[in-house]
Design a protein around this motif. Structure first.
Motif, PDB file in Angstrom:
ATOM      1  N   GLU A 145       1.006  -0.913   0.307  1.00 44.89           N
ATOM      2  CA  GLU A 145      -0.146   0.367  -0.500  1.00 44.89           C
ATOM      3  C   GLU A 145       0.753   1.101  -0.365  1.00 44.89           C
ATOM      4  O   GLU A 145       0.875   2.226  -0.716  1.00 44.89           O
ATOM      5  CB  GLU A 145      -0.740  -0.099   1.097  1.00 44.89           C
ATOM      6  CG  GLU A 145      -1.927  -0.954   1.753  1.00 44.89           C
ATOM      7  CD  GLU A 145      -2.836  -1.094  -0.389  1.00 44.89           C
ATOM      8  OE1 GLU A 145      -3.074  -0.541  -0.878  1.00 44.89           O
ATOM      9  OE2 GLU A 145      -3.460  -2.239   0.094  1.00 44.89           O
ATOM     10  N   ARG A 146       2.001   1.227   0.532  1.00 40.73           N
ATOM     11  CA  ARG A 146       2.471   2.405   0.385  1.00 40.73           C
ATOM     12  C   ARG A 146       3.474   2.740  -1.013  1.00 40.73           C
ATOM     13  O   ARG A 146       3.197   4.028  -1.123  1.00 40.73           O
ATOM     14  CB  ARG A 146       4.021   2.356   1.392  1.00 40.73           C
ATOM     15  CG  ARG A 146       5.363   3.393   1.521  1.00 40.73           C
ATOM     16  CD  ARG A 146       6.504   3.163   2.390  1.00 40.73           C
ATOM     17  NE  ARG A 146       6.355   2.624   3.245  1.00 40.73           N
ATOM     18  CZ  ARG A 146       6.521   1.441   4.463  1.00 40.73           C
ATOM     19  NH1 ARG A 146       7.568   0.460   3.136  1.00 40.73           N
ATOM     20  NH2 ARG A 146       6.601   1.091   5.493  1.00 40.73           N
ATOM     21  N   ALA A 149       0.414   4.271  -2.674  1.00 35.72           N
ATOM     22  CA  ALA A 149       0.468   5.224  -2.394  1.00 35.72           C
ATOM     23  C   ALA A 149       1.122   7.308  -3.066  1.00 35.72           C
ATOM     24  O   ALA A 149       0.855   7.534  -3.538  1.00 35.72           O
ATOM     25  CB  ALA A 149       0.084   5.659  -0.628  1.00 35.72           C
ATOM     26  N   ASP A 182      -4.542   2.507   1.289  1.00 36.08           N
ATOM     27  CA  ASP A 182      -4.278   3.290   1.971  1.00 36.08           C
ATOM     28  C   ASP A 182      -5.219   3.969   2.742  1.00 36.08           C
ATOM     29  O   ASP A 182      -5.159   4.757   3.597  1.00 36.08           O
ATOM     30  CB  ASP A 182      -2.985   3.449   3.279  1.00 36.08           C
ATOM     31  CG  ASP A 182      -1.967   4.697   2.027  1.00 36.08           C
ATOM     32  OD1 ASP A 182      -2.617   5.305   1.023  1.00 36.08           O
ATOM     33  OD2 ASP A 182      -1.104   4.519   2.180  1.00 36.08           O
ATOM     34  N   THR A 184      -4.942   7.164   1.342  1.00 34.32           N
ATOM     35  CA  THR A 184      -4.237   8.576   0.273  1.00 34.32           C
ATOM     36  C   THR A 184      -5.113   8.641  -0.351  1.00 34.32           C
ATOM     37  O   THR A 184      -5.258   9.975  -0.718  1.00 34.32           O
ATOM     38  CB  THR A 184      -2.563   7.962  -0.074  1.00 34.32           C
ATOM     39  OG1 THR A 184      -2.365   7.871   1.341  1.00 34.32           O
ATOM     40  CG2 THR A 184      -2.162   9.183  -0.377  1.00 34.32           C
ATOM     41  N   ALA A 187      -7.935  11.517   1.374  1.00 30.34           N
ATOM     42  CA  ALA A 187      -7.390  11.876   2.002  1.00 30.34           C
ATOM     43  C   ALA A 187      -6.829  13.318   0.990  1.00 30.34           C
ATOM     44  O   ALA A 187      -7.171  13.927   1.670  1.00 30.34           O
ATOM     45  CB  ALA A 187      -6.579  11.498   2.718  1.00 30.34           C
ATOM     46  N   ARG A 188      -6.286  13.478   0.330  1.00 26.41           N
ATOM     47  CA  ARG A 188      -5.615  14.328  -1.270  1.00 26.41           C
ATOM     48  C   ARG A 188      -7.165  14.853  -2.360  1.00 26.41           C
ATOM     49  O   ARG A 188      -7.163  15.922  -1.422  1.00 26.41           O
ATOM     50  CB  ARG A 188      -4.800  14.080  -1.966  1.00 26.41           C
ATOM     51  CG  ARG A 188      -3.187  13.027  -0.959  1.00 26.41           C
ATOM     52  CD  ARG A 188      -2.941  14.352  -0.953  1.00 26.41           C
ATOM     53  NE  ARG A 188      -2.527  15.166  -1.909  1.00 26.41           N
ATOM     54  CZ  ARG A 188      -1.812  15.542  -2.490  1.00 26.41           C
ATOM     55  NH1 ARG A 188      -1.000  14.201  -2.592  1.00 26.41           N
ATOM     56  NH2 ARG A 188      -1.254  15.690  -3.787  1.00 26.41           N
ATOM     57  N   VAL A 213      -3.307   6.831   7.768  1.00 25.46           N
ATOM     58  CA  VAL A 213      -3.296   8.441   7.387  1.00 25.46           C
ATOM     59  C   VAL A 213      -4.786   9.307   7.459  1.00 25.46           C
ATOM     60  O   VAL A 213      -4.271  10.359   7.010  1.00 25.46           O
ATOM     61  CB  VAL A 213      -3.702   7.445   5.597  1.00 25.46           C
ATOM     62  CG1 VAL A 213      -4.594   8.916   4.402  1.00 25.46           C
ATOM     63  CG2 VAL A 213      -3.029   7.223   4.966  1.00 25.46           C
ATOM     64  N   ARG A 214      -5.473   8.621   8.136  1.00 22.92           N
ATOM     65  CA  ARG A 214      -6.538   9.587   8.258  1.00 22.92           C
ATOM     66  C   ARG A 214      -6.373  10.879   9.515  1.00 22.92           C
ATOM     67  O   ARG A 214      -6.326  11.601   9.448  1.00 22.92           O
ATOM     68  CB  ARG A 214      -7.799   8.350   8.866  1.00 22.92           C
ATOM     69  CG  ARG A 214      -8.952   9.754   9.139  1.00 22.92           C
ATOM     70  CD  ARG A 214     -10.805   8.824   9.675  1.00 22.92           C
ATOM     71  NE  ARG A 214      -9.904   7.724  10.177  1.00 22.92           N
ATOM     72  CZ  ARG A 214     -10.529   6.494  10.130  1.00 22.92           C
ATOM     73  NH1 ARG A 214     -11.662   6.456   9.446  1.00 22.92           N
ATOM     74  NH2 ARG A 214     -10.126   5.272  11.949  1.00 22.92           N
ATOM     75  N   GLU A 216      -3.168  11.371  10.125  1.00 25.70           N
ATOM     76  CA  GLU A 216      -2.268  12.427   9.563  1.00 25.70           C
ATOM     77  C   GLU A 216      -2.879  13.169   8.686  1.00 25.70           C
ATOM     78  O   GLU A 216      -2.179  14.326   8.215  1.00 25.70           O
ATOM     79  CB  GLU A 216      -1.491  11.583   8.771  1.00 25.70           C
ATOM     80  CG  GLU A 216      -0.472  10.358   9.672  1.00 25.70           C
ATOM     81  CD  GLU A 216       0.197   9.509   8.266  1.00 25.70           C
ATOM     82  OE1 GLU A 216       1.535   8.820   8.668  1.00 25.70           O
ATOM     83  OE2 GLU A 216       0.026   9.556   7.112  1.00 25.70           O
ATOM     84  N   HIS A 217      -4.278  13.200   8.487  1.00 31.26           N
ATOM     85  CA  HIS A 217      -4.778  14.535   7.260  1.00 31.26           C
ATOM     86  C   HIS A 217      -5.907  14.716   8.268  1.00 31.26           C
ATOM     87  O   HIS A 217      -6.284  14.475   9.188  1.00 31.26           O
ATOM     88  CB  HIS A 217      -5.299  13.967   6.056  1.00 31.26           C
ATOM     89  CG  HIS A 217      -4.824  13.570   5.113  1.00 31.26           C
ATOM     90  ND1 HIS A 217      -3.689  12.527   5.060  1.00 31.26           N
ATOM     91  CD2 HIS A 217      -4.135  13.823   3.798  1.00 31.26           C
ATOM     92  CE1 HIS A 217      -2.580  12.204   4.296  1.00 31.26           C
ATOM     93  NE2 HIS A 217      -2.860  13.270   3.795  1.00 31.26           N
TER      94      HIS A 217
END
Ligand SMILES: C[S@@+](CC[C@H](N)C(=O)[O-])C[C@H]1O[C@@H](n2cnc3c(N)ncnc32)[C@H](O)[C@@H]1O
Length: 340
Positions: A145-146, A149, A182, A184, A187-188, A213-214, A216-217
């Motif tokens: 997943e990294r 992303a 994940d 991303t 979130a973006r 991720v949630r 971090e955003h």
């Protein structure tokens, strides 16, 4: 280029990349792309030995990235050069810090290297502990997943460029991003999509990554997670739209069709499906080379680039209408569930 010339270059691929990296790092591509520029001026400006620079430019010319625009017989320093438009940006993408090629190179492709014949015969496969599809354990899930992303740039750009079309007049739209990695992408997109709520639908093992991720955003209240297995169960209802970003191409056509049928069944009239992935063309097939090679040893992942028409046929077969293709670095196919 003839097959013979191409093979010569392929054989010397590592050296060709060295040439390109050097030209990028020294700033030669910045000077060459607007071009034309004299070899004498280039060597003076970058303090390079003219005869040596001449040979490097020959290397770039035969790869097809630089062309000569003028030459006075006998006057080495008067030879003019220009890089093909787009070379510098492409070199930055492939060799720079966000290179997806470098990212993919970290996968255990060496397990297959030299063993393709036995792999093709079915006598050898990618060892499950090296790579499984879907990813088999926490380490594989996190690494995969990294890596996904990291390659989201063009997809984010396309959704953002079409934000007006996708989200306008749709206050409180609820989107299910099926196989949404994940989180991303969600979130973006959320900052540019006020009123939109996005739930990521993915295998339960991915939930901790989406939670991270949630956190971090700044979108905690509009980004959710729904755990499930789309092969084993219907898709959840109560969404206005469902997106498949780089998901359908992982599966053979009958499975992709079933997923679109499940989408159709889960949506209400007026609900929309969005498909965004690298639709097949020569350029994208080239960018996909890594996966085409690597996944020869992984039968559970189809890795099939399809063209827009193939998806349009599938969408119509399950009953979707008003099929549109929204432009961008990658396109988005949007279709609507019509009233009965
Ligand atoms: C190629 S990745 C794409 C991820 C994300 N959409 C992106 O573009 O970065 C495919 C995604 O499908 C998910 N997936 C695979 N099999 C699944 C299944 N049976 N049910 C739900 N999700 C699945 C994977 O976990 C992964 O997140």
């Amino acid at each position: 280029m003839t097959p013979r010339a191409l093979m010569s270059l392929l054989f010397n691929g590592t050296k060709a990349i060295d040439v390109l990296q050097t030209a990028l790092d020294l700033g030669l591509l910045d000077a060459l792309e607007p071009g034309p520029v004299r070899l004498g001026d280039l060597s003076e400006r970058f303090e390079l030995v003219p005869l040596r620079l001449y040979k490097l430019l020959d290397c770039l010319e035969c790869i097809g990235l630089v062309e000569r625009v003028s030459q006075t017989p006998g006057e080495l320093c008067d030879v003019g050069y220009r890089a093909i438009a787009g070379t510098r940006l492409a070199a930055l993408e492939v060799l720079g810090p966000t290179s997806i090629e470098r990212d993919r190179d970290r996968y255990p492709w060496a397990s297959l290297h030299g063993r393709l014949a036995e792999t093709l015969r079915g006598d050898f496969s990618m060892p499950g502990e090296a790579f499984s599809w879907p990813p088999a354990d926490e380490t594989q899930v996190t690494a995969f997943e990294r890596s996904m992303a990291a390659g989201l740039g063009p997809f984010i750009e396309t959704f953002q460029a079409n934000a007006e079309r996708l989200w306008r007049d749709r206050g409180n739209l609820r989107l299910l991003d099926v196989g949404g990695g994940d989180g991303t992408l969600a979130a973006r997109l959320l900052p540019g999509a006020p009123g939109v709520m996005i739930d990521v639908y993915n295998l339960p093992a991915v939930q901790p990554l989406v939670n991270k991720v949630r956190d971090e955003h700044d979108c905690a209240d509009r980004l959710g997670f729904v755990g499930g297995d789309f092969l084993a169960e219907p898709l959840p209802t109560a969404y206005d739209a469902m997106s498949f970003v780089r998901v359908l191409h992982d599966w053979p056509a009958p499975v992709a069709l079933t997923l679109l049928q499940k989408t159709f069944d889960a949506l209400d009239t007026g609900g929309r499906v969005m498909i965004c992935e690298e639709f097949r063309n020569a350029d994208r097939l080239a960018k996909q080379f890594f996966w085409s090679y690597f996944l020869i040893g992984v039968d559970s992942c189809s890795s099939m680039l399809r063209d827009v028409e193939q998806y349009a046929d599938m969408l119509m077969a399950v009953g979707f209408a008003d099929i549109e293709v929204l432009p961008g670095p990658v396109e988005i196919i949007v279709a609507t569930k019509p009233s009965a």
